[in-house]
Scaffold this active site. Structure first.
Site, PDB file in Angstrom:
ATOM      1  CG  ASP A 457      -2.112  -0.792   0.875  1.00 43.15           C
ATOM      2  OD1 ASP A 457      -2.782  -0.736  -0.013  1.00 43.15           O
ATOM      3  OD2 ASP A 457      -2.905  -1.459   1.724  1.00 43.15           O
ATOM      4  CB  CYS A 504       4.529  -7.193   7.086  1.00 47.46           C
ATOM      5  SG  CYS A 504       3.341  -5.878   6.775  1.00 47.46           S
TER       6      CYS A 504
HETATM    7  C1  PEP Z   1       0.846  -3.902   2.422  1.00 46.27           C
HETATM    8  O1  PEP Z   1       0.071  -3.155   2.301  1.00 46.27           O
HETATM    9  O2  PEP Z   1       1.952  -4.006   2.149  1.00 46.27           O
HETATM   10  C2  PEP Z   1       0.257  -5.110   3.186  1.00 46.27           C
HETATM   11  C3  PEP Z   1       1.340  -5.922   3.857  1.00 46.27           C
HETATM   12  O3  PEP Z   1      -1.071  -5.155   3.507  1.00 46.27           O
HETATM   13  P1  PEP Z   1      -1.895  -5.899   2.254  1.00 46.27           P
HETATM   14  O4  PEP Z   1      -1.047  -6.262   1.124  1.00 46.27           O
HETATM   15  O5  PEP Z   1      -2.708  -6.921   2.909  1.00 46.27           O
HETATM   16  O6  PEP Z   1      -2.882  -4.683   2.140  1.00 46.27           O
HETATM   17 MG    MG Z   2      -2.038  -2.955   3.115  1.00 43.98          MG
END
Ligand code: PEP
Ligand code: MG
Length: 557
Positions: A457, A504
């Protein structure tokens, strides 16, 4: 031969014969019955219903044994809809009044019920129209004595090609035969993509219309890392593939050496390497790949896999499996991250012009307090089974953090008053995935125990480039200096405040960036289980001090 491309969803190469999972059109025969034939036809219908109900029960039991009760529940819902009195009565009445065969009576009933559901106010009930179509198709095929083309029946080395795959398909995949997946829809974060990474299956997603070129019976070579598909390859290409496959297998074998070794750079800097999961059934893959913990448990999958809101008890059981399964290693469970591309029909969130900038994640949770508290109570209850950490997504302000922490404290007090044990040692952290969070990271760091950067994001928000839009995929660059400078600022703010910071998002597994992460002192990388050992190998090959000295030169920082 021809070559088409899509989005790389996992690693590895595969060759196999196409298994085309089309949205099948069932041809429904229509004939008129004599009066005397009606009781026999109704008996035939009953037999069809019994058989279909039994098939759904078998699918439920298999799914429960393979992946767990949550994922299996969809088959229970289908069985209930199939045996619903009104549905069955409508079919019988149609046979009697219209004097038509059972298959046609089912088709007529399907239309009536699917339309009825499709026109309902309630978004959850509207979704049931698709289920009515699904069970009607199963029942008609059963009455016709035909088998549904299910991925469970694949008994040759196959590459599944589908518009998209549903949880009910993916849990039936037998890896002895299924060598790869291709979907016309979906992105790197689609259900299928995440599942492919967890199952360590080569997969290319988002192929688009180019995928229509693929025909039943074609032979395909899939290069998942490149996102490339060769249709009906030449001898030379098959030879080339075999070489690549042997190299990939040798590489996988080599990676096994890193099990049990430490994740430290050549000059002794430790970077914890954890795994991202979406379901309790992913825990074995975390352990097999020797991850040092779970850095991101995307709890929204529990909600997305379920036809209705999972109860506190159901969530507790799911979290407990992960927390207990990791045997004392930290498990970071992220609270519900609904919205954006993740839709949960029964929450009735109206469609938005800009869902990624809209009613999402913590914004929903802080408003739907009962929903949030149910999840927090389940999380807190699971904390006594190991080492739990709670992580809040999509934070933009200190106020959101404080309000979330207040609710955590409120739930804890309630549980303790009820005599339910809760651990005293639960870290609370936040995801850094908005430019606002980057800008006020110094203030946020004073409120929490850790940061975890959601680069998926963060990249789209910093670069104003939609993570789902293939047209601007080249702009969505996780190595862009604007993104990297943001991450460095957040890391500096975290360390200044004495808290740890992890990554992450998908960048954590991008080995081009491992040196950068080491240079700015990232403490933890959380990646899909299948990437743990490769990242550990890369960490060991890096000299952090050298990377730090070359930070500006290498990354324009
Ligand atoms: C991110 O945004 O990097 C993340 C780990 O969350 P998601 O991909 O589930 O939005
Ligand atoms: Mg995210």
């Amino acid at each position: 031969m021809s070559v088409i491309t899509g989005i790389s969803a996992s690693q590895g190469v595969a060759i196999g014969k196409v298994f085309l999972k089309k949205e099948e059109q069932v041809r429904v025969p229509i004939y008129t019955l004599a009066e005397a034939e009606i009781p026999k036809e109704i008996a035939r219908l009953k037999e069809g219903l019994d058989k279909t109900a039994q098939a759904l029960q078998n699918l439920h039991d298999k799914a429960k044994a393979d992946v767990g009760e949550d994922e299996a529940r969809i088959f229970d819902v289908h069985r209930m809809l199939l045996l619903d009195d009104e549905f069955v009565e409508h079919i019988e009445t149609t046979i009697q009044n219209e004097r038509v065969n059972a298959e046609e009576a089912v088709a007529v009933t399907e239309e009536v019920f699917a339309n009825m559901f499709a026109n309902m106010e309630d978004a959850y009930l509207r979704e049931r129209a698709a289920d009515i179509k699904d069970i009607s198709k199963r029942l008609i095929l059963n009455l016709l004595g035909q088998e549904e083309k299910s991925v469970a029946g694949i008994d040759y080395e196959a590459i599944i090609v589908a518009k998209d795959l549903y949880p009910s398909d993916t849990i039936q995949i037998n890896k002895n035969f299924v060598k790869g997946l291709i979907t016309l829809e979906g992105g790197k974060m689609s259900h299928t993509a995440i599942l492919a990474r967890t199952m360590q299956l080569p997969a290319v997603v988002g192929v688009g219309e180019a995928g229509d070129e693929i025909q039943e019976g074609d032979i395909l070579i899939l290069d998942a890392k490149k996102g490339e598909i060769i249709i009906n390859p030449s001898e030379a290409e098959i030879e080339e593939f075999k070489k690549k496959q042997a190299e990939f297998e040798a590489y996988q074998q080599e990676l096994l050496k890193y099990i049990g070794t430490e994740s430290v750079t050549s000059d002794g800097q430790h970077i914890e390497i954890c795994a991202n999961i979406g379901r309790p059934s992913d825990v074995p893959a975390v352990l097999e790949n020797d991850a040092e913990g779970v850095g991101l448990f995307r709890s929204e999958f529990l909600y997305m896999d379920s036809p209705e809101m999972p109860t506190e008890e159901e969530q507790y059981q799911a979290y407990k499996i992960a927390v207990e399964g990791l045997g004392g290693k930290r498990v970071i469970i992220r609270t519900l991250d609904v919205g954006g591309d993740k839709e949960i029909p029964y929450l009735n969130i109206p469609k938005e012009e800009n869902p990624f900038l809209g009613y999402r994640a913590v914004r929903v949770c802080l408003e739907m307090k009962d929903l949030f508290k149910t999840q927090l109570r389940a999380l807190l209850r699971s904390s006594v089974h190991g080492k739990l950490a709670i992580m809040i997504p999509m934070i933009i302000s200190v106020d959101e953090v404080r309000r979330s922490k207040e609710l955590i404290a409120e739930c804890k007090a309630e549980l303790l008053a009820e005599g339910v044990a809760v651990s005293d040692d639960i870290e609370v952290g936040i995801m850094i995935e908005t430019p606002a969070a980057v800008m006020v990271a110094d203030l946020l760091a004073k409120e929490v125990d850790f940061f975890s950067v959601g680069t998926n994001d963060l990249t789209q928000y910093i670069l104003a480039a939609d993570r789902m839009n293939p047209k601007i995929a080249d702009l969505y660059d996780t190595c862009n200096p604007a993104v990297l400078r943001a991450i460095k600022k957040v890391a500096d703010d975290a360390h200044e405040a004495g808290i740890w910071i992890g990554i992450c998002g998908e960048s954590g597994a991008d080995t081009r960036l491992t040196g950068f992460f080491a240079a700015i002192g990232i403490d933890e990388l959380s990646v899909s289980p299948s990437s743990v050992l490769e990242v550990r190998k890369t960490v060991q090959s890096i000299n952090a001090a050298e990377q730090k000295a070359n930070l500006h030169q290498n990354w324009n920082i």
